[in-house]
Design a protein around this motif. Structure first.
Motif, PDB file in Angstrom:
ATOM      1  N   SER A  80     -18.686   6.984  12.781  1.00 28.81           N
ATOM      2  CA  SER A  80     -17.132   7.945  12.790  1.00 28.81           C
ATOM      3  C   SER A  80     -16.671   9.107  12.486  1.00 28.81           C
ATOM      4  N   VAL A  81     -16.794  10.247  13.010  1.00 29.00           N
ATOM      5  CA  VAL A  81     -16.682  10.866  11.921  1.00 29.00           C
ATOM      6  C   VAL A  81     -15.191  12.155  12.136  1.00 29.00           C
ATOM      7  N   GLN A  82     -14.475  12.486  11.265  1.00 26.12           N
ATOM      8  CA  GLN A  82     -13.445  13.055  11.273  1.00 26.12           C
ATOM      9  C   GLN A  82     -13.267  14.844  10.757  1.00 26.12           C
ATOM     10  N   THR A  83     -13.036  15.825  11.831  1.00 25.19           N
ATOM     11  CA  THR A  83     -14.140  16.879  11.211  1.00 25.19           C
ATOM     12  C   THR A  83     -12.209  17.829  11.113  1.00 25.19           C
ATOM     13  N   ASP A  84     -12.018  18.745  10.489  1.00 25.59           N
ATOM     14  CA  ASP A  84     -10.761  20.043  10.484  1.00 25.59           C
ATOM     15  C   ASP A  84      -9.809  19.964  11.962  1.00 25.59           C
ATOM     16  N   LEU A  85     -10.704  20.170  12.658  1.00 25.34           N
ATOM     17  CA  LEU A  85     -10.609  20.986  13.787  1.00 25.34           C
ATOM     18  C   LEU A  85     -10.053  19.489  14.544  1.00 25.34           C
ATOM     19  N   SER A  86     -10.695  18.058  14.358  1.00 24.68           N
ATOM     20  CA  SER A  86     -10.106  17.094  15.375  1.00 24.68           C
ATOM     21  C   SER A  86      -9.150  16.300  14.703  1.00 24.68           C
ATOM     22  N   ASN A  87      -8.421  16.150  13.380  1.00 25.30           N
ATOM     23  CA  ASN A  87      -7.918  16.152  12.805  1.00 25.30           C
ATOM     24  C   ASN A  87      -5.736  15.796  13.693  1.00 25.30           C
ATOM     25  N   PHE A  88      -5.429  16.980  13.812  1.00 32.02           N
ATOM     26  CA  PHE A  88      -4.696  16.920  14.778  1.00 32.02           C
ATOM     27  C   PHE A  88      -4.977  16.456  16.193  1.00 32.02           C
ATOM     28  N   ARG A  89      -5.991  16.067  16.570  1.00 27.58           N
ATOM     29  CA  ARG A  89      -6.279  16.183  18.236  1.00 27.58           C
ATOM     30  C   ARG A  89      -6.072  14.275  18.366  1.00 27.58           C
ATOM     31  N   ARG A  90      -5.774  13.604  16.931  1.00 25.52           N
ATOM     32  CA  ARG A  90      -5.524  12.089  17.687  1.00 25.52           C
ATOM     33  C   ARG A  90      -4.565  11.917  17.338  1.00 25.52           C
ATOM     34  N   ASN A  91      -4.220  10.672  17.576  1.00 23.93           N
ATOM     35  CA  ASN A  91      -2.380   9.789  17.128  1.00 23.93           C
ATOM     36  C   ASN A  91      -3.005   9.121  15.267  1.00 23.93           C
ATOM     37  N   ASN A  92      -2.504   9.399  14.486  1.00 23.25           N
ATOM     38  CA  ASN A  92      -2.497   9.119  13.188  1.00 23.25           C
ATOM     39  C   ASN A  92      -1.182   7.951  13.019  1.00 23.25           C
ATOM     40  N   ALA A  93      -1.450   7.445  12.441  1.00 23.17           N
ATOM     41  CA  ALA A  93      -0.102   6.504  11.944  1.00 23.17           C
ATOM     42  C   ALA A  93       0.304   5.353  10.444  1.00 23.17           C
ATOM     43  N   THR A  94       0.659   5.550   9.943  1.00 20.96           N
ATOM     44  CA  THR A  94       0.666   5.189   8.851  1.00 20.96           C
ATOM     45  C   THR A  94       1.976   3.813   8.385  1.00 20.96           C
ATOM     46  N   GLN A  95       1.636   2.965   7.479  1.00 22.46           N
ATOM     47  CA  GLN A  95       2.703   1.882   7.356  1.00 22.46           C
ATOM     48  C   GLN A  95       2.751   2.204   6.291  1.00 22.46           C
ATOM     49  N   MET A  96       4.416   1.903   5.895  1.00 22.84           N
ATOM     50  CA  MET A  96       5.172   1.502   4.361  1.00 22.84           C
ATOM     51  C   MET A  96       5.783   0.847   4.408  1.00 22.84           C
ATOM     52  N   TYR A  97       5.829   0.639   2.883  1.00 26.84           N
ATOM     53  CA  TYR A  97       7.227  -0.712   2.837  1.00 26.84           C
ATOM     54  C   TYR A  97       8.645  -0.335   2.479  1.00 26.84           C
ATOM     55  N   LEU A  98       9.640  -0.164   3.057  1.00 23.93           N
ATOM     56  CA  LEU A  98      10.391  -0.247   3.020  1.00 23.93           C
ATOM     57  C   LEU A  98      11.991  -0.705   1.015  1.00 23.93           C
ATOM     58  N   PRO A  99      11.580  -0.239   0.190  1.00 20.89           N
ATOM     59  CA  PRO A  99      12.496  -0.233  -0.789  1.00 20.89           C
ATOM     60  C   PRO A  99      13.141  -1.941  -1.128  1.00 20.89           C
ATOM     61  N   ARG A 100      12.913  -2.580  -0.811  1.00 24.15           N
ATOM     62  CA  ARG A 100      13.541  -4.522  -1.526  1.00 24.15           C
ATOM     63  C   ARG A 100      14.808  -4.567  -1.911  1.00 24.15           C
ATOM     64  N   GLY A 101      15.878  -4.936  -1.735  1.00 22.51           N
ATOM     65  CA  GLY A 101      17.148  -4.761  -3.015  1.00 22.51           C
ATOM     66  C   GLY A 101      16.578  -6.151  -3.981  1.00 22.51           C
ATOM     67  N   LYS A 102      16.497  -5.467  -5.226  1.00 27.39           N
ATOM     68  CA  LYS A 102      16.916  -5.843  -7.191  1.00 27.39           C
ATOM     69  C   LYS A 102      18.137  -5.968  -7.417  1.00 27.39           C
ATOM     70  N   GLU A 103      18.525  -7.127  -8.149  1.00 30.15           N
ATOM     71  CA  GLU A 103      19.255  -6.971  -9.140  1.00 30.15           C
ATOM     72  C   GLU A 103      18.846  -7.462 -10.197  1.00 30.15           C
ATOM     73  N   THR A 104      19.187  -6.246 -11.398  1.00 32.21           N
ATOM     74  CA  THR A 104      19.085  -6.767 -12.952  1.00 32.21           C
ATOM     75  C   THR A 104      20.218  -6.761 -13.886  1.00 32.21           C
ATOM     76  N   GLN A 105      20.433  -7.681 -14.253  1.00 31.91           N
ATOM     77  CA  GLN A 105      21.707  -7.713 -15.449  1.00 31.91           C
ATOM     78  C   GLN A 105      20.924  -6.842 -17.072  1.00 31.91           C
TER      79      GLN A 105
END
Length: 557
Positions: free
Chosen positions: A486-511
């Motif tokens: 597979s090859v990615q070019t500058d012109l084809s970059n915006f022609r396909r669907n890209n998806a990224t996954q991120m982790y939401l910040p978790r709740g944590k307490e410190t004393q």
């Protein structure tokens, strides 16, 4: 039942339906049979893996035999025929070309064998015309020119004999109807007439085929002479001629000769069918011999069908339109286009005579007027019969159906299959070999079953086709040696669907610190001497009631 004309008529119909077919279908079947017989020889040639000189010579001899068998010009066991065919084949396909032939695919080998057969056949026929060969080749045009007139004469003689019996039986039935006679049996007479009419119809079909064969042979003879003249003008006395000029003409010559062979086969089949039909007509001759018929025919005038039609062909015999003919129309030649091609009901026999005179089959005269009723056309023997039939057609049609029930052979003879929908001709039957199909019985019925008596097991990847499974297996096997890029070019970059996954910040307490308190004594001071003094002067003094730290902590604990 051994001498039943009715039973013999049914046997005749079954035999004709099982053995007769039109020209094109028969020739296709004949070619298919020849191909199946040649398959073993063709398979030996196409599957051969000859390597040595002896094996190649044996293969070449097999090719010569295959050419002779396919062409039908002489026997492969006749030495002179084999030598002539070998010489013709060597001029087109020398033995040195076997190596190239062996490298071809099976289909190309079969195609080349067919072409070689046609070219060798054309060469041998041309040599025969030039007087330089032609061993084992019959003169088919002259044989056909003798056989066709002979076959035509035999059919016409038998047809005239059958028509003579028809005129005799018809005259006796008309006399019985007029004088109310019962000798001979009226039912036997009618069965005999039906038998003769069916025999006459089949003989007409065979005679028509012989006429077509005559025209075909004449056309083939003209084409043969034309191609031979072209070949003679092309070759003449030349020692070498381009193959692209003579090979097509040799192939045309072979095809013309194949046409002569087809006509020979067709003529032989027609003659065999004619000969095999004759035994089915013996019963009426045995039941009604001449010794019984001759005294009864004394004083009777025998009229042929042509004479009956000629008697009613005048303008005075035509049906005139009457007001009481509702939704009916009589057609005439001068007012109807293609009048002679009208599909007449009951094969052109008079429906009135069949119904009123109990299965009497007399051809109608369309010139009287062809009655059009419910998109069907009827003809009659007289003006009076046409008028009476037109007064109530449904009643007469029902009578004819009842007559067919008493004589089932009428169903095919008069083509009453539309009225008897459960009976079809052999040629149109869904199951070959069955003349009469079982009646179809229909009724409404209901049934209750368990919703899912058997647990369903549907495999979405199931394949019934073995070749499809092989295709998938080959595909999977090929995937083992493949890689995906597979090859990615500058012109084809915006022609396909890209998806990224991120982790939401978790709740944590410190004393970060600890809460701690200390208890200190609360200062407490008391001023004494302010109240309740008995002295004149007030003497006040301060008293410190504050506890010390240690005492205070002990009290708190």
């Amino acid at each position: 039942m051994n001498n039943s004309p009715s039973l013999d008529t049914i046997k005749m119909q079954v035999y004709f339906d099982m053995n007769y077919t039109n020209r094109n279908e028969f020739l296709e079947e004949h070619k298919r049979v020849l191909e199946s017989r040649l398959q073993p020889v063709m398979r030996e040639i196409t599957d051969s893996r000859a390597r040595t000189r002896e094996e190649l010579e044996a293969l070449y001899r097999k090719i010569v035999s295959c050419v002779l068998l396919r062409s039908g010009l002489g026997s492969p066991t006749d030495i002179s025929v084999v030598r002539e065919a070998t010489a013709a084949l060597q001029s087109v396909f020398p033995q040195t070309e076997l190596g190239t032939f062996m490298s071809l695919t099976k289909r190309d080998k079969e195609r080349q064998l067919r072409e070689l057969t046609q070219i060798v056949t054309g060469i041998r026929l041309f040599n025969k015309e030039c007087g330089k060969g032609g061993e084992g080749i019959d003169n088919l045009p002259s044989i056909l020119n003798e056989a066709i007139p002979s076959a035509t004469m035999n059919i016409e003689n038998e047809l005239n004999s059958t028509r003579l019996y028809i005129s005799r039986y018809t005259a006796l039935i008309e006399r019985q109807n007029a004088e109310s006679l019962e000798d001979p049996s009226p039912d036997v007479l009618r069965q005999a007439v039906i038998n003769c009419r069916q025999h006459e119809a089949f003989l007409k079909v065979l005679l028509n085929d012989v006429v077509v064969a005559t025209d075909q042979v004449n056309a083939l003879e003209r084409d043969l002479r034309s191609v031979l003249i072209q070949l003679q003008n092309t070759i003449q006395s030349k020692t070498a001629v381009p193959t692209n000029q003579v090979y097509p003409k040799f192939i045309s010559l072979a095809k013309i000769w194949t046409g002569f062979q087809d006509e020979m086969v067709l003529l032989s089949v027609i003659s065999n069918i004619q000969a095999n039909l004759e035994p089915f007509t013996k019963s009426h001759k045995e039941v009604l011999p001449d010794t019984i018929l001759q005294p009864l025919l004394t004083g009777l005038i025998l009229r042929t069908d042509e004479e009956r039609i000629a008697e009613t062909s005048g303008l005075s015999e035509r049906v005139e339109h009457a007001p009481h003919f509702k939704n009916l129309e009589f057609l005439f030649p001068e007012t109807t286009r293609n009048f002679a091609q009208l599909p007449l009901q009951y094969k052109g026999f008079c429906g009135y005579s069949i119904a009123v005179h109990d299965r009497l089959l007399i051809p109608g005269n369309p010139l009287i007027g062809a009655l059009r009723y419910k998109d069907h056309f009827f003809c009659f023997t007289s003006k009076d019969a046409a008028v009476k039939f037109a007064a109530d057609p449904d009643r007469f049609i029902a009578h004819i159906a009842d007559a067919a029930k008493r004589s089932p052979e009428l169903i095919q003879l008069l083509e009453l299959h539309m009225q008897f929908s459960t009976i079809t001709p052999y040629g149109k039957s869904a199951e070959p070999g069955h003349m009469i199909e079982k009646p179809l019985t229909k009724r409404d019925s209901g049934i209750q079953t368990e919703v899912h008596p058997i647990e369903s097991n549907i495999d979405p990847d199931y394949e019934w086709n073995e070749w499809e499974m092989r295709r998938k297996a080959v595909k999977l096997a090929n995937l083992r040696t493949r890689i995906t890029h597979s090859v990615q070019t500058d012109l084809s970059n915006f022609r396909r669907n890209n998806a990224t996954q991120m982790y939401l910040p978790r709740g944590k307490e410190t004393q970060t610190k600890r809460e701690k308190g200390t208890s200190v004594p609360k200062p407490s001071v008391f001023i004494a001497g302010l109240r309740g003094c008995k002295t004149a002067t007030t003497e006040a003094y301060k008293v410190d009631l504050t506890l010390d730290v240690n005492t205070h902590n002990d009290i708190c604990d």
